[in-house]
Design a protein around this motif. Structure first.
Motif, PDB file in Angstrom:
ATOM      1  N   LEU A  19       0.887  -1.256  -0.108  1.00  0.00           N
ATOM      2  CA  LEU A  19       0.029  -0.086   0.173  1.00  0.00           C
ATOM      3  C   LEU A  19       0.871   1.494  -0.191  1.00  0.00           C
ATOM      4  O   LEU A  19       0.462   2.445  -0.658  1.00  0.00           O
ATOM      5  CB  LEU A  19      -0.855   0.014   1.085  1.00  0.00           C
ATOM      6  CG  LEU A  19      -2.130  -0.961   1.144  1.00  0.00           C
ATOM      7  CD1 LEU A  19      -2.972  -1.259   2.540  1.00  0.00           C
ATOM      8  CD2 LEU A  19      -2.837  -0.916   0.272  1.00  0.00           C
ATOM      9  N   THR A  20       2.001   1.304   0.884  1.00  0.00           N
ATOM     10  CA  THR A  20       2.934   2.307   0.792  1.00  0.00           C
ATOM     11  C   THR A  20       3.421   2.502  -0.525  1.00  0.00           C
ATOM     12  O   THR A  20       3.395   3.668  -1.042  1.00  0.00           O
ATOM     13  CB  THR A  20       3.938   2.288   1.979  1.00  0.00           C
ATOM     14  OG1 THR A  20       3.171   2.050   3.204  1.00  0.00           O
ATOM     15  CG2 THR A  20       4.712   3.438   1.880  1.00  0.00           C
ATOM     16  N   LYS A  21       4.090   1.669  -1.025  1.00  0.00           N
ATOM     17  CA  LYS A  21       4.501   1.372  -2.338  1.00  0.00           C
ATOM     18  C   LYS A  21       3.675   1.982  -3.248  1.00  0.00           C
ATOM     19  O   LYS A  21       4.088   2.832  -4.434  1.00  0.00           O
ATOM     20  CB  LYS A  21       5.241   0.097  -2.885  1.00  0.00           C
ATOM     21  CG  LYS A  21       5.812   0.240  -3.942  1.00  0.00           C
ATOM     22  CD  LYS A  21       6.372  -1.455  -4.398  1.00  0.00           C
ATOM     23  CE  LYS A  21       6.914  -1.466  -5.863  1.00  0.00           C
ATOM     24  NZ  LYS A  21       7.244  -2.940  -6.022  1.00  0.00           N
ATOM     25  N   SER A  22       2.364   1.877  -3.460  1.00  0.00           N
ATOM     26  CA  SER A  22       1.576   2.216  -4.223  1.00  0.00           C
ATOM     27  C   SER A  22       0.810   3.599  -4.018  1.00  0.00           C
ATOM     28  O   SER A  22       0.148   4.243  -4.827  1.00  0.00           O
ATOM     29  CB  SER A  22       0.179   1.320  -4.313  1.00  0.00           C
ATOM     30  OG  SER A  22       0.520   0.019  -4.670  1.00  0.00           O
ATOM     31  N   GLY A  23       1.347   4.295  -2.951  1.00  0.00           N
ATOM     32  CA  GLY A  23       1.138   5.778  -2.716  1.00  0.00           C
ATOM     33  C   GLY A  23      -0.443   5.951  -2.179  1.00  0.00           C
ATOM     34  O   GLY A  23      -1.113   6.677  -2.263  1.00  0.00           O
ATOM     35  N   LEU A  24      -1.036   4.809  -1.742  1.00  0.00           N
ATOM     36  CA  LEU A  24      -2.338   4.875  -1.171  1.00  0.00           C
ATOM     37  C   LEU A  24      -2.339   5.297   0.419  1.00  0.00           C
ATOM     38  O   LEU A  24      -1.397   4.826   1.297  1.00  0.00           O
ATOM     39  CB  LEU A  24      -2.900   3.373  -1.364  1.00  0.00           C
ATOM     40  CG  LEU A  24      -3.320   3.284  -2.733  1.00  0.00           C
ATOM     41  CD1 LEU A  24      -3.744   1.926  -2.812  1.00  0.00           C
ATOM     42  CD2 LEU A  24      -4.023   4.109  -3.580  1.00  0.00           C
ATOM     43  N   GLN A  25      -3.119   6.126   0.814  1.00  0.00           N
ATOM     44  CA  GLN A  25      -3.288   6.505   2.239  1.00  0.00           C
ATOM     45  C   GLN A  25      -4.122   5.610   2.948  1.00  0.00           C
ATOM     46  O   GLN A  25      -5.129   5.214   2.235  1.00  0.00           O
ATOM     47  CB  GLN A  25      -3.447   7.839   2.460  1.00  0.00           C
ATOM     48  CG  GLN A  25      -2.597   9.000   1.628  1.00  0.00           C
ATOM     49  CD  GLN A  25      -1.283   8.732   2.453  1.00  0.00           C
ATOM     50  OE1 GLN A  25      -1.045   8.639   3.500  1.00  0.00           O
ATOM     51  NE2 GLN A  25      -0.574   8.805   1.432  1.00  0.00           N
ATOM     52  N   ARG A  53     -10.284   2.432   1.979  1.00  0.00           N
ATOM     53  CA  ARG A  53     -11.724   2.075   2.514  1.00  0.00           C
ATOM     54  C   ARG A  53     -12.729   1.875   1.418  1.00  0.00           C
ATOM     55  O   ARG A  53     -13.627   0.728   1.452  1.00  0.00           O
ATOM     56  CB  ARG A  53     -12.407   3.096   3.755  1.00  0.00           C
ATOM     57  CG  ARG A  53     -11.594   3.079   4.945  1.00  0.00           C
ATOM     58  CD  ARG A  53     -12.038   4.178   5.754  1.00  0.00           C
ATOM     59  NE  ARG A  53     -11.064   4.479   7.015  1.00  0.00           N
ATOM     60  CZ  ARG A  53     -11.381   5.592   7.793  1.00  0.00           C
ATOM     61  NH1 ARG A  53     -12.222   6.324   7.384  1.00  0.00           N
ATOM     62  NH2 ARG A  53     -10.496   5.620   8.851  1.00  0.00           N
ATOM     63  N   ARG A  54     -12.681   2.514   0.553  1.00  0.00           N
ATOM     64  CA  ARG A  54     -13.463   2.347  -0.658  1.00  0.00           C
ATOM     65  C   ARG A  54     -12.957   1.271  -1.700  1.00  0.00           C
ATOM     66  O   ARG A  54     -13.575   1.131  -2.533  1.00  0.00           O
ATOM     67  CB  ARG A  54     -13.773   3.628  -1.492  1.00  0.00           C
ATOM     68  CG  ARG A  54     -12.436   4.181  -2.195  1.00  0.00           C
ATOM     69  CD  ARG A  54     -12.761   5.476  -2.912  1.00  0.00           C
ATOM     70  NE  ARG A  54     -11.560   5.720  -3.807  1.00  0.00           N
ATOM     71  CZ  ARG A  54     -10.694   6.778  -3.291  1.00  0.00           C
ATOM     72  NH1 ARG A  54     -10.670   7.035  -1.992  1.00  0.00           N
ATOM     73  NH2 ARG A  54      -9.731   6.915  -4.214  1.00  0.00           N
ATOM     74  N   TYR A  55     -11.768   0.736  -1.333  1.00  0.00           N
ATOM     75  CA  TYR A  55     -11.059  -0.292  -2.347  1.00  0.00           C
ATOM     76  C   TYR A  55     -11.869  -1.722  -2.063  1.00  0.00           C
ATOM     77  O   TYR A  55     -11.873  -2.108  -1.021  1.00  0.00           O
ATOM     78  CB  TYR A  55      -9.795  -0.121  -2.343  1.00  0.00           C
ATOM     79  CG  TYR A  55      -9.049   0.841  -3.147  1.00  0.00           C
ATOM     80  CD1 TYR A  55      -8.521   0.630  -4.320  1.00  0.00           C
ATOM     81  CD2 TYR A  55      -9.146   2.146  -2.620  1.00  0.00           C
ATOM     82  CE1 TYR A  55      -8.096   1.640  -5.149  1.00  0.00           C
ATOM     83  CE2 TYR A  55      -8.336   3.158  -3.180  1.00  0.00           C
ATOM     84  CZ  TYR A  55      -7.820   2.825  -4.475  1.00  0.00           C
ATOM     85  OH  TYR A  55      -7.532   4.010  -5.070  1.00  0.00           O
ATOM     86  N   GLN A  56     -12.319  -2.353  -3.303  1.00  0.00           N
ATOM     87  CA  GLN A  56     -12.580  -3.788  -3.186  1.00  0.00           C
ATOM     88  C   GLN A  56     -11.475  -4.828  -3.531  1.00  0.00           C
ATOM     89  O   GLN A  56     -11.437  -5.171  -4.800  1.00  0.00           O
ATOM     90  CB  GLN A  56     -13.749  -4.015  -3.752  1.00  0.00           C
ATOM     91  CG  GLN A  56     -15.132  -3.028  -3.416  1.00  0.00           C
ATOM     92  CD  GLN A  56     -16.213  -3.402  -4.461  1.00  0.00           C
ATOM     93  OE1 GLN A  56     -16.504  -4.409  -5.232  1.00  0.00           O
ATOM     94  NE2 GLN A  56     -16.992  -2.273  -4.411  1.00  0.00           N
TER      95      GLN A  56
END
Length: 564
Positions: free
Chosen positions: A469-475, A480-483
């Protein structure tokens, strides 16, 4: 693979009453008990085999784990494995796995154990997964095993006559010819876009590019046979088999799968020998080409609408950019198919003509005869065209003519190699095109990629780790909205977890403010800020949207797009 690596059966019990009823039906119908029980259970294949493992006290092997192990056909032959729906697999320890589909066959364990001389560990897999596994390895063996050296031993150095003899690599009875033919056939059947033949110190490695990713399908032992296989490719492409010091390019045609298919061939020398790459250019039948549309690549609906708006412009230039194999030509063909109403003269110049489009004048580049993109484009302008497609802009001369064509009332559709829409601007500037003429001619620039989508047959929920998640730049607030989904790997996707590809794109539409910034040579950061304000969304954002809806994975988006 150790015992703890095997997924254990889930708590999905098969009731004793179901088993008893299935036995009765199997006796009446003569069908195998395992098939009747599966039908009676009403469970999906993966759940059924896990429940069966729980019932019969066997560990269960999923399709993904199955494809991660190598077969031992030297102990349990391919024919026997296909007949008994069982396969012997190598493991990290001394005891191999013997995977079977039918635990109710009381005779099967004894028969298989007599065929295999060493002790084995028994486990279960679904019969469809075993069949797919065997089919996958059959395709590999068909390509590799047909190449049997007749006189030389593996690893022998070839004599000059043996390595370069035209006769030895052109007769239909030659094992080299059979090897190359079967390799090409299997690649086409698998849907490969490129075939890589890589020379090593001990022979040849064969790889297929499927869904944009290289997959090694086997190897060929023997330096002599490796060199003859490369020479056979040269003969097919009418290249110089005696020349091994410089790169060579050619093309050939093969008839397979009921149609004629073009192969673009590149031979490259290395410190070991020579490598060959064959690009598959599948020239579809006319009836198939008529069905090409922009929907083929699976762009998002809002992106499709914006592309169609640009395609309806009466003049100007629409540039499509992306690396080789990103679907640029398919996008342009889709546009032409949709705007081809018969009221306009549409002319294309391509290298090569990949699809035949009805009602369109298509000109193939022939550099040996002097027909280049630039010269062909000049001639096209004298042929009263309304819409022009240029297969690729490679040099300043072609770029200048294309820009002038767009400025004189023609709609020009073309491609250029660049990483994103903003790099195209500097690319044309570096080719010597005047910035004012360029921005006046261009209506929009479309950058696109093809990403693999999750196999629908083995899709399950996923929970990416914090590092990804960190590598992908997501906070944390974003996820929360990702499936999140992933493919476990099955027979349908050969254990990869992906099946098929889908297009993602970014579209930069030119307006007066953007044109003024480019002519004024404003910093690229200002150009990007204005583009974002005008509605341009990056390919990475488009890819993350597919992750959000569970169509692909973060790993795939990171592979194809840049975080920056």
């Amino acid at each position: 693979m150790n015992m703890q690596d095997l997924p254990m059966p889930a708590d999905i019990p098969i009731q004793a009453a179901q088993l008893a009823h299935a036995r009765q039906l199997a006796q009446q119908s003569g069908r195998p008990l395992v098939e009747v029980l599966e039908a009676e259970s009403g469970l999906p294949p993966d759940d059924f085999v896990r429940a069966l493992g729980q019932l019969m006290h066997y560990p269960v092997l999923t399709a993904l784990a199955l494809h991660a192990l190598q077969p031992r056909f030297d102990q349990l032959g391919f024919t026997e494995a296909s007949h008994w729906q069982a396969v012997l697999l190598a493991s990290e320890g001394p005891t191999p796995w013997l995977v079977m589909a039918d635990p109710f066959d009381e005779v099967l364990p004894h028969r298989l154990q007599t065929m295999v001389s060493t002790p084995v560990r028994w486990c279960l897999a679904h019969r469809n997964d075993i069949a797919a596994y065997l089919q996958y390895h059959e395709n590999q063996m068909r390509a590799m095993d047909q190449m049997q050296p007749e006189t030389a031993h593996a690893g022998d150095e070839p004599s000059p006559v043996e390595a370069l003899s035209l006769k030895s690599i052109s007769e239909d009875s030659s094992p080299v010819v059979r090897f190359v033919r079967s390799t090409l056939y299997d690649a086409l059947k698998a849907g490969a876009s490129d075939i890589h033949l890589e020379t090593t110190l001990h022979g040849l490695h064969v790889k297929y590019r499927i869904d944009g990713v290289l997959n090694e399908v086997g190897g060929l032992n023997g330096v002599a046979q490796a060199e003859q296989a490369i020479s056979r490719i040269k003969v097919m492409s009418e290249l110089d088999i005696a020349e091994r010091r410089i790169p060579q390019d050619g093309r050939c045609k093969v008839h397979a799968l009921g149609r004629e298919i073009d192969l673009r061939v590149s031979i490259m020398p290395s410190v070991i020998g020579e490598d060959a790459v064959l690009r598959v250019l599948d020239r579809k039948a006319l009836s198939e080409a008529q069905g090409i549309s922009l929907e083929v690549l699976g762009f998002a609906p809002e992106m499709l609408a914006r592309i169609r708006t640009q395609a309806e412009s009466p003049y100007g230039m629409l540039l499509v950019t992306g690396p080789t194999g990103s679907g640029k030509t398919t996008t342009l063909y889709g546009i032409i198919s949709e705007i081809n109403t018969g009221q306009d003269k549409i002319i294309t110049i391509e290298d090569p003509v990949e699809y035949q489009l009805p009602g369109v004048l298509q000109i193939p580049v022939n550099e040996k005869k002097g027909l280049t993109f630039a010269r062909g484009l000049r001639s096209i302008l004298r042929h009263d065209p309304d819409k022009i497609m240029v297969g690729e802009i490679r040099d300043g001369e072609t770029a200048q003519i294309a820009v002038q064509s767009a400025l004189t009332g023609h709609l020009v559709l073309t491609t250029v190699h660049a990483n994103n829409v903003f790099d195209v601007i500097s690319r044309f500037t570096n080719m010597g095109v005047d910035a004012y003429s360029f921005v006046s001619a261009v209506n929009a620039i479309l950058a696109q990629r093809l990403i693999r989508v999750i196999c629908p047959f083995c899709k399950v929920d996923d929970r990416p780790d914090a590092a990804l998640l960190t590598k992908s730049g997501l906070q944390a607030a974003d996820i929360r909205r990702y499936q999140f989904k992933k493919g476990q790997g099955c027979g349908q996707c050969h254990g990869t977890g992906y099946k098929g590809r889908k297009g993602i794109a970014e579209l930069l539409q030119f307006d007066d403010r953007l044109r003024e910034l480019i002519v004024a040579k404003a910093p690229i950061s200002q150009v990007k800020a204005l583009a974002a304000e005008s509605g341009t969304r990056s390919m990475r954002e488009a890819g993350l949207k597919l992750v959000e809806t569970g169509e692909t994975t973060l790993q795939e988006i990171n592979r194809v797009t840049s975080l920056s």
